[in-house]
Scaffold this motif. Structure first.
Motif, PDB file in Angstrom:
ATOM      1  N   PRO A  52      -3.273  -5.186 -14.600  1.00 35.44           N
ATOM      2  CA  PRO A  52      -3.383  -5.110 -15.760  1.00 35.44           C
ATOM      3  C   PRO A  52      -5.504  -5.954 -15.761  1.00 35.44           C
ATOM      4  O   PRO A  52      -6.185  -5.235 -16.844  1.00 35.44           O
ATOM      5  CB  PRO A  52      -3.390  -6.871 -15.540  1.00 35.44           C
ATOM      6  CG  PRO A  52      -2.599  -6.970 -14.546  1.00 35.44           C
ATOM      7  CD  PRO A  52      -2.009  -6.317 -13.751  1.00 35.44           C
ATOM      8  N   PHE A  53      -5.908  -5.758 -14.459  1.00 34.30           N
ATOM      9  CA  PHE A  53      -6.863  -5.627 -14.420  1.00 34.30           C
ATOM     10  C   PHE A  53      -7.870  -4.548 -14.727  1.00 34.30           C
ATOM     11  O   PHE A  53      -8.744  -3.683 -15.562  1.00 34.30           O
ATOM     12  CB  PHE A  53      -7.943  -5.841 -13.104  1.00 34.30           C
ATOM     13  CG  PHE A  53      -9.250  -5.805 -13.077  1.00 34.30           C
ATOM     14  CD1 PHE A  53     -10.153  -6.773 -13.713  1.00 34.30           C
ATOM     15  CD2 PHE A  53      -9.506  -4.824 -11.693  1.00 34.30           C
ATOM     16  CE1 PHE A  53     -11.258  -6.462 -13.325  1.00 34.30           C
ATOM     17  CE2 PHE A  53     -10.876  -4.639 -11.659  1.00 34.30           C
ATOM     18  CZ  PHE A  53     -11.857  -5.706 -12.283  1.00 34.30           C
ATOM     19  N   LEU A  54      -7.337  -2.861 -14.241  1.00 30.08           N
ATOM     20  CA  LEU A  54      -7.317  -1.442 -14.272  1.00 30.08           C
ATOM     21  C   LEU A  54      -6.941  -1.218 -15.782  1.00 30.08           C
ATOM     22  O   LEU A  54      -7.866  -0.528 -16.732  1.00 30.08           O
ATOM     23  CB  LEU A  54      -7.168  -0.608 -13.610  1.00 30.08           C
ATOM     24  CG  LEU A  54      -6.475  -0.838 -11.610  1.00 30.08           C
ATOM     25  CD1 LEU A  54      -6.204  -0.291 -10.920  1.00 30.08           C
ATOM     26  CD2 LEU A  54      -8.610  -0.966 -11.441  1.00 30.08           C
TER      27      LEU A  54
ATOM     28  N   VAL B 243      -9.372  -0.373 -18.920  1.00 31.55           N
ATOM     29  CA  VAL B 243      -9.115   1.406 -19.266  1.00 31.55           C
ATOM     30  C   VAL B 243      -9.178   1.106 -21.598  1.00 31.55           C
ATOM     31  O   VAL B 243      -9.503   1.780 -22.051  1.00 31.55           O
ATOM     32  CB  VAL B 243      -7.999   2.329 -18.820  1.00 31.55           C
ATOM     33  CG1 VAL B 243      -7.725   3.495 -19.759  1.00 31.55           C
ATOM     34  CG2 VAL B 243      -8.015   2.522 -17.323  1.00 31.55           C
ATOM     35  N   ALA B 244      -8.034  -0.077 -21.606  1.00 29.68           N
ATOM     36  CA  ALA B 244      -7.870   0.299 -22.906  1.00 29.68           C
ATOM     37  C   ALA B 244      -9.146  -0.603 -23.893  1.00 29.68           C
ATOM     38  O   ALA B 244      -9.447   0.113 -24.697  1.00 29.68           O
ATOM     39  CB  ALA B 244      -6.683  -0.901 -22.904  1.00 29.68           C
ATOM     40  N   ALA B 245      -9.932  -1.553 -22.903  1.00 33.94           N
ATOM     41  CA  ALA B 245     -11.083  -1.750 -23.615  1.00 33.94           C
ATOM     42  C   ALA B 245     -12.288  -0.745 -23.680  1.00 33.94           C
ATOM     43  O   ALA B 245     -13.787  -0.617 -23.800  1.00 33.94           O
ATOM     44  CB  ALA B 245     -12.063  -3.116 -22.837  1.00 33.94           C
TER      45      ALA B 245
ATOM     46  N   VAL C  73      -1.508   2.071  -5.436  1.00 37.03           N
ATOM     47  CA  VAL C  73      -2.017   1.515  -7.275  1.00 37.03           C
ATOM     48  C   VAL C  73      -1.802   2.827  -8.377  1.00 37.03           C
ATOM     49  O   VAL C  73      -1.305   2.695  -9.369  1.00 37.03           O
ATOM     50  CB  VAL C  73      -3.736   1.090  -7.488  1.00 37.03           C
ATOM     51  CG1 VAL C  73      -4.397   1.386  -8.573  1.00 37.03           C
ATOM     52  CG2 VAL C  73      -3.629   0.029  -6.686  1.00 37.03           C
ATOM     53  N   ARG C  74      -1.952   3.607  -7.552  1.00 35.11           N
ATOM     54  CA  ARG C  74      -1.700   5.321  -7.913  1.00 35.11           C
ATOM     55  C   ARG C  74      -0.342   5.479  -8.791  1.00 35.11           C
ATOM     56  O   ARG C  74       0.018   5.927  -9.545  1.00 35.11           O
ATOM     57  CB  ARG C  74      -1.926   6.452  -7.303  1.00 35.11           C
ATOM     58  CG  ARG C  74      -3.404   6.866  -6.556  1.00 35.11           C
ATOM     59  CD  ARG C  74      -3.258   8.294  -6.139  1.00 35.11           C
ATOM     60  NE  ARG C  74      -4.537   8.693  -6.106  1.00 35.11           N
ATOM     61  CZ  ARG C  74      -5.880   9.165  -6.893  1.00 35.11           C
ATOM     62  NH1 ARG C  74      -5.121   9.635  -8.058  1.00 35.11           N
ATOM     63  NH2 ARG C  74      -6.281   9.679  -6.844  1.00 35.11           N
ATOM     64  N   ALA C  75       0.551   5.172  -7.928  1.00 35.03           N
ATOM     65  CA  ALA C  75       1.894   4.402  -7.923  1.00 35.03           C
ATOM     66  C   ALA C  75       2.867   3.996  -9.197  1.00 35.03           C
ATOM     67  O   ALA C  75       3.208   4.257  -9.938  1.00 35.03           O
ATOM     68  CB  ALA C  75       2.889   5.005  -6.577  1.00 35.03           C
ATOM     69  N   ALA C  76       2.107   2.906  -9.156  1.00 36.71           N
ATOM     70  CA  ALA C  76       1.996   1.941 -10.421  1.00 36.71           C
ATOM     71  C   ALA C  76       1.912   2.426 -12.037  1.00 36.71           C
ATOM     72  O   ALA C  76       2.487   2.602 -12.044  1.00 36.71           O
ATOM     73  CB  ALA C  76       1.481   1.058  -9.877  1.00 36.71           C
ATOM     74  N   LEU C  77       0.099   3.110 -11.190  1.00 35.88           N
ATOM     75  CA  LEU C  77      -0.274   3.130 -12.676  1.00 35.88           C
ATOM     76  C   LEU C  77       0.204   4.193 -13.000  1.00 35.88           C
ATOM     77  O   LEU C  77       0.252   4.445 -14.978  1.00 35.88           O
ATOM     78  CB  LEU C  77      -1.940   3.250 -12.537  1.00 35.88           C
ATOM     79  CG  LEU C  77      -2.162   2.229 -12.069  1.00 35.88           C
ATOM     80  CD1 LEU C  77      -3.967   2.769 -12.335  1.00 35.88           C
ATOM     81  CD2 LEU C  77      -2.346   1.166 -13.063  1.00 35.88           C
ATOM     82  N   GLY C  78       0.948   5.509 -12.177  1.00 34.02           N
ATOM     83  CA  GLY C  78       0.976   6.868 -12.999  1.00 34.02           C
ATOM     84  C   GLY C  78      -0.129   7.245 -13.213  1.00 34.02           C
ATOM     85  O   GLY C  78      -1.107   7.425 -12.460  1.00 34.02           O
ATOM     86  N   PRO C  79       0.598   9.095 -13.044  1.00 41.30           N
ATOM     87  CA  PRO C  79      -0.644   9.753 -13.645  1.00 41.30           C
ATOM     88  C   PRO C  79      -1.652   9.939 -15.200  1.00 41.30           C
ATOM     89  O   PRO C  79      -1.004   9.311 -15.785  1.00 41.30           O
ATOM     90  CB  PRO C  79       0.220  11.385 -13.529  1.00 41.30           C
ATOM     91  CG  PRO C  79       1.288  11.084 -14.012  1.00 41.30           C
ATOM     92  CD  PRO C  79       2.138   9.633 -13.317  1.00 41.30           C
TER      93      PRO C  79
ATOM     94  N   ALA D  62      -8.726 -14.001  -8.384  1.00 39.20           N
ATOM     95  CA  ALA D  62      -7.910 -13.927  -9.142  1.00 39.20           C
ATOM     96  C   ALA D  62      -6.530 -14.286  -8.687  1.00 39.20           C
ATOM     97  O   ALA D  62      -6.303 -13.606  -7.852  1.00 39.20           O
ATOM     98  CB  ALA D  62      -8.697 -12.584  -9.813  1.00 39.20           C
ATOM     99  N   MET D  63      -6.145 -15.038  -9.349  1.00 36.11           N
ATOM    100  CA  MET D  63      -4.417 -14.877  -8.986  1.00 36.11           C
ATOM    101  C   MET D  63      -3.635 -13.981  -9.835  1.00 36.11           C
ATOM    102  O   MET D  63      -3.069 -13.865 -11.352  1.00 36.11           O
ATOM    103  CB  MET D  63      -3.912 -16.796  -8.965  1.00 36.11           C
ATOM    104  CG  MET D  63      -5.042 -17.658  -8.840  1.00 36.11           C
ATOM    105  SD  MET D  63      -5.129 -17.277  -7.325  1.00 36.11           S
ATOM    106  CE  MET D  63      -3.948 -18.549  -6.785  1.00 36.11           C
ATOM    107  N   PRO D  64      -2.325 -14.286  -8.736  1.00 34.15           N
ATOM    108  CA  PRO D  64      -0.918 -12.994  -9.936  1.00 34.15           C
ATOM    109  C   PRO D  64      -0.930 -13.534 -10.533  1.00 34.15           C
ATOM    110  O   PRO D  64      -0.267 -12.498 -11.748  1.00 34.15           O
ATOM    111  CB  PRO D  64       0.305 -13.240  -8.694  1.00 34.15           C
ATOM    112  CG  PRO D  64      -1.030 -13.283  -7.554  1.00 34.15           C
ATOM    113  CD  PRO D  64      -1.594 -14.108  -7.671  1.00 34.15           C
TER     114      PRO D  64
END
Length: 320
Positions: free
Chosen positions: A31-33, A37-39, A55-61, A160-162
């Motif tokens: 959510p941080f990343l 990007v959304a902002a 992180v790459r796997a979680a976010l995708g290309p 920052a907590m989960p």
């Protein structure tokens, strides 16, 4: 430094992420990343190979996130600060109103060189004041020793907590206090033996000569030359700003050279000495800044009646 961190706020925020599982790390990082990007904010990751892949796997290309080489960024604390300040200045010049970065220190930091990385974490609460940065520093509680995690709490205003919370760290200590605390130097095993060279009130030229003589054929030429520059700066500072006598000692190992310079002064009064260029007329500040960029480890200690700087060229990652 500002201590709040929430969506819609802009400024400089420095937070720790202490995670015990990959899921906990991703719960904070994703959510941080994606929020950055959304902002429309420059959003960067400076992780090692494993967590970058996670992180790459979680976010995708095509996620819009930029990836930095974590190991390259964190070569030395002073170099990391200099590199990040230039990176941040470039983004601001390009129009960024807020920047997000999450990074992690390399495994080599969690050993005999931890003291200067703890100083780095403290110093950056001030070093990036000029920039609209929200930064997070990730620490794996499964592999980070408890004493180092205590330093993490003391050098980060929030964690920052989960679950999405940003919890103030009650043990946080402002850098102008933390950086002036006196800590013993963890002895290098070489220091258990007699020094190969011991000089009293040496000239900078004699100290440089001793380094070149000791390093010939042992270390890379650049490493020896850098140590000679650092030693010259430290001896000059001790002679000009310390109190006599100045004691120079040098130890030689198969993969490193260790130099200790001691004088009877109190050491620098600037808490950021070595990590940031000296402001104003701070005595010796520029020399210490150069020294921190020229060695593989620099340790400082203020004793009851002496100030000691220990410099290491070569491989400082040894166990006492």
């Amino acid at each position: 430094m500002r201590t709040g961190a929430a969506a819609g706020h802009r400024g400089y925020f420095h937070e720790a992420v202490c995670y015990g599982s990959d899921d906990d790390l991703l719960a904070v990082v994703v959510p941080f990343l994606t929020g950055g990007v959304a902002a429309g904010e420059p959003t960067l990751v400076a992780f090692g190979e494993r967590n970058t892949a996670l992180v790459r796997a979680a976010l995708g290309p095509d996620s819009g996130v930029s990836y930095l080489g974590g190991g390259d960024v964190y070569a030395r604390p002073t170099a990391a600060i200099r590199s990040y300040r230039q990176l941040l200045a470039d983004h601001v010049a390009a129009g960024a109103g807020q920047i997000r970065i999450i990074g992690e220190l390399p495994p080599s930091a969690f050993g005999p060189t931890w003291d200067w990385w703890a100083r780095y974490e403290s110093a950056i609460n001030h070093a990036y004041d000029d920039f609209p940065l929200w930064s997070m520093c990730a620490y794996d509680t499964r592999t980070t020793p408890s004493a180092m995690l205590a330093d993490v709490v003391r050098t980060h205003p929030r964690t920052a907590m989960p679950d999405g919370r940003h919890v103030p760290n009650e043990g946080y200590t402002p850098p102008e206090l933390y950086l002036l605390e006196n800590r013993p130097i963890v002895p290098d095993p070489l220091q258990a033996g007699a020094p190969a060279v011991e000089l009293h009130d040496p000239t900078p030229a004699r100290a440089r000569e001793a380094v070149h003589e000791a390093g010939r054929g042992r270390l890379k030429v650049d490493d020896v030359d850098d140590l000679a520059v650092a030693v010259s700066e430290v001896v000059t500072n001790a002679l000009r700003h310390g109190r006599p006598p100045v004691r120079f000692r040098l130890w030689v190992g198969e993969d490193r050279i260790v130099v200790s310079v001691e004088d009877r002064g109190a050491g620098p009064s600037d808490p950021y000495a070595g990590l940031l260029p000296a402001g104003g007329a701070a005595p010796g500040g520029l020399g210490l800044w150069i020294t921190h960029q020229s060695c593989n480890h620099v340790a400082m200690h203020r004793g009851a009646d002496a100030f000691t700087l220990r410099l290491t060229a070569g491989n400082p990652h040894v166990t006492p």
